[in-house]
Design a protein around this motif. Structure first.
Motif, PDB file in Angstrom:
ATOM      1  N   PHE A 103       6.624 -12.521   6.549  1.00  0.00           N
ATOM      2  CA  PHE A 103       6.006 -13.549   5.710  1.00  0.00           C
ATOM      3  C   PHE A 103       5.200 -14.519   6.571  1.00  0.00           C
ATOM      4  O   PHE A 103       5.406 -14.628   7.781  1.00  0.00           O
ATOM      5  N   LYS A 104       4.315 -15.246   5.950  1.00  0.00           N
ATOM      6  CA  LYS A 104       3.474 -16.208   6.655  1.00  0.00           C
ATOM      7  C   LYS A 104       4.287 -17.339   7.272  1.00  0.00           C
ATOM      8  O   LYS A 104       3.887 -17.926   8.264  1.00  0.00           O
ATOM      9  N   ASN A 105       5.468 -17.628   6.705  1.00  0.00           N
ATOM     10  CA  ASN A 105       6.311 -18.677   7.270  1.00  0.00           C
ATOM     11  C   ASN A 105       7.205 -18.166   8.399  1.00  0.00           C
ATOM     12  O   ASN A 105       8.007 -18.911   8.939  1.00  0.00           O
ATOM     13  N   GLY A 106       7.102 -16.881   8.757  1.00  0.00           N
ATOM     14  CA  GLY A 106       7.852 -16.311   9.864  1.00  0.00           C
ATOM     15  C   GLY A 106       9.093 -15.535   9.473  1.00  0.00           C
ATOM     16  O   GLY A 106       9.686 -14.853  10.314  1.00  0.00           O
ATOM     17  N   ASP A 107       9.533 -15.629   8.227  1.00  0.00           N
ATOM     18  CA  ASP A 107      10.705 -14.881   7.777  1.00  0.00           C
ATOM     19  C   ASP A 107      10.390 -13.386   7.758  1.00  0.00           C
ATOM     20  O   ASP A 107       9.244 -12.972   7.585  1.00  0.00           O
ATOM     21  N   VAL A 108      11.430 -12.578   7.943  1.00  0.00           N
ATOM     22  CA  VAL A 108      11.287 -11.126   7.937  1.00  0.00           C
ATOM     23  C   VAL A 108      12.285 -10.550   6.943  1.00  0.00           C
ATOM     24  O   VAL A 108      13.443 -10.953   6.910  1.00  0.00           O
ATOM     25  N   GLN A 109      11.832  -9.608   6.120  1.00  0.00           N
ATOM     26  CA  GLN A 109      12.694  -8.943   5.153  1.00  0.00           C
ATOM     27  C   GLN A 109      12.474  -7.445   5.246  1.00  0.00           C
ATOM     28  O   GLN A 109      11.344  -6.963   5.166  1.00  0.00           O
ATOM     29  N   GLY A 110      13.559  -6.695   5.417  1.00  0.00           N
ATOM     30  CA  GLY A 110      13.462  -5.242   5.471  1.00  0.00           C
ATOM     31  C   GLY A 110      13.253  -4.643   4.099  1.00  0.00           C
ATOM     32  O   GLY A 110      13.628  -5.223   3.083  1.00  0.00           O
ATOM     33  N   ILE A 111      12.642  -3.484   4.079  1.00  0.00           N
ATOM     34  CA  ILE A 111      12.429  -2.736   2.838  1.00  0.00           C
ATOM     35  C   ILE A 111      13.291  -1.484   2.905  1.00  0.00           C
ATOM     36  O   ILE A 111      13.291  -0.775   3.918  1.00  0.00           O
ATOM     37  N   PHE A 112      14.020  -1.197   1.838  1.00  0.00           N
ATOM     38  CA  PHE A 112      14.846   0.009   1.767  1.00  0.00           C
ATOM     39  C   PHE A 112      13.956   1.233   1.930  1.00  0.00           C
ATOM     40  O   PHE A 112      12.977   1.409   1.200  1.00  0.00           O
ATOM     41  N   ALA A 113      14.271   2.072   2.910  1.00  0.00           N
ATOM     42  CA  ALA A 113      13.418   3.213   3.249  1.00  0.00           C
ATOM     43  C   ALA A 113      13.259   4.192   2.084  1.00  0.00           C
ATOM     44  O   ALA A 113      12.216   4.822   1.942  1.00  0.00           O
ATOM     45  N   GLY A 114      14.268   4.304   1.230  1.00  0.00           N
ATOM     46  CA  GLY A 114      14.180   5.214   0.090  1.00  0.00           C
ATOM     47  C   GLY A 114      13.194   4.772  -0.964  1.00  0.00           C
ATOM     48  O   GLY A 114      12.803   5.549  -1.823  1.00  0.00           O
ATOM     49  N   ASP A 115      12.787   3.510  -0.929  1.00  0.00           N
ATOM     50  CA  ASP A 115      11.830   2.989  -1.904  1.00  0.00           C
ATOM     51  C   ASP A 115      10.381   3.234  -1.501  1.00  0.00           C
ATOM     52  O   ASP A 115       9.482   3.046  -2.304  1.00  0.00           O
ATOM     53  N   LEU A 116      10.143   3.621  -0.269  1.00  0.00           N
ATOM     54  CA  LEU A 116       8.780   3.683   0.251  1.00  0.00           C
ATOM     55  C   LEU A 116       8.123   5.046   0.082  1.00  0.00           C
ATOM     56  O   LEU A 116       8.786   6.079   0.193  1.00  0.00           O
ATOM     57  N   PRO A 117       6.807   5.051  -0.141  1.00  0.00           N
ATOM     58  CA  PRO A 117       6.062   6.317  -0.111  1.00  0.00           C
ATOM     59  C   PRO A 117       5.847   6.726   1.347  1.00  0.00           C
ATOM     60  O   PRO A 117       6.307   6.033   2.264  1.00  0.00           O
ATOM     61  N   ASP A 118       5.115   7.790   1.563  1.00  0.00           N
ATOM     62  CA  ASP A 118       4.811   8.171   2.939  1.00  0.00           C
ATOM     63  C   ASP A 118       3.962   7.073   3.581  1.00  0.00           C
ATOM     64  O   ASP A 118       3.316   6.273   2.908  1.00  0.00           O
ATOM     65  N   LEU A 119       3.975   7.019   4.896  1.00  0.00           N
ATOM     66  CA  LEU A 119       3.362   5.916   5.635  1.00  0.00           C
ATOM     67  C   LEU A 119       1.857   5.821   5.410  1.00  0.00           C
ATOM     68  O   LEU A 119       1.311   4.728   5.280  1.00  0.00           O
ATOM     69  N   ASP A 120       1.163   6.952   5.335  1.00  0.00           N
ATOM     70  CA  ASP A 120      -0.288   6.935   5.114  1.00  0.00           C
ATOM     71  C   ASP A 120      -0.647   6.307   3.766  1.00  0.00           C
ATOM     72  O   ASP A 120      -1.589   5.517   3.664  1.00  0.00           O
ATOM     73  N   THR A 121       0.110   6.647   2.726  1.00  0.00           N
ATOM     74  CA  THR A 121      -0.129   6.061   1.405  1.00  0.00           C
ATOM     75  C   THR A 121       0.130   4.565   1.424  1.00  0.00           C
ATOM     76  O   THR A 121      -0.658   3.787   0.879  1.00  0.00           O
TER      77      THR A 121
END
Length: 122
Positions: free
Chosen positions: A88-106
């Protein structure tokens, strides 16, 4: 799913080739379990991105994040699966569940269309 179907097919071949028709009940039970497994509802995973929000866990427990709050996405490879985090712009970091993501190129293409860089791509 493919493994269960292959096992039922191999069991059928074994019963037919060995003329072990007394084991046909095992084939029917295995086939019924495989069919029931296929018909069971499965949770839908994924993210949703529109022009204003990135929504995590879009179909289970939606958490919209305004795109204006995101500085960039960071990609790391800590294990066999790729880890993606929102910075985030304020410096916070949040992980994303890998099962929710499409392939990296998309993911890179969709985020680039919205002006959000994806960094540390290997």
């Amino acid at each position: 799913m493919w493994l269960a179907m292959a096992a039922v097919t191999m069991l059928l071949a074994t019963v037919v080739l060995n003329e072990a028709y007394h084991l046909m009940w095992l084939l029917w039970v295995s086939g019924a379990i495989t069919l029931a497994w296929m018909l069971l509802p499965k949770q839908i995973a994924g993210i949703r991105v529109d022009d204003e929000h990135l929504t995590l866990s879009a179909w289970r427990n939606p958490r919209p994040i305004p795109l204006d709050d995101i500085a960039y996405l960071q990609v790391t490879e800590e294990s066999l699966e790729t880890q993606v985090s929102i910075v985030f712009k304020n410096g916070d970091v949040q992980g994303i569940f890998a099962g929710d993501l499409p392939d990296l190129d998309t993911l890179i293409n969709v985020m680039a269309q919205r002006g959000i860089p994806v960094r540390d791509v290997f």
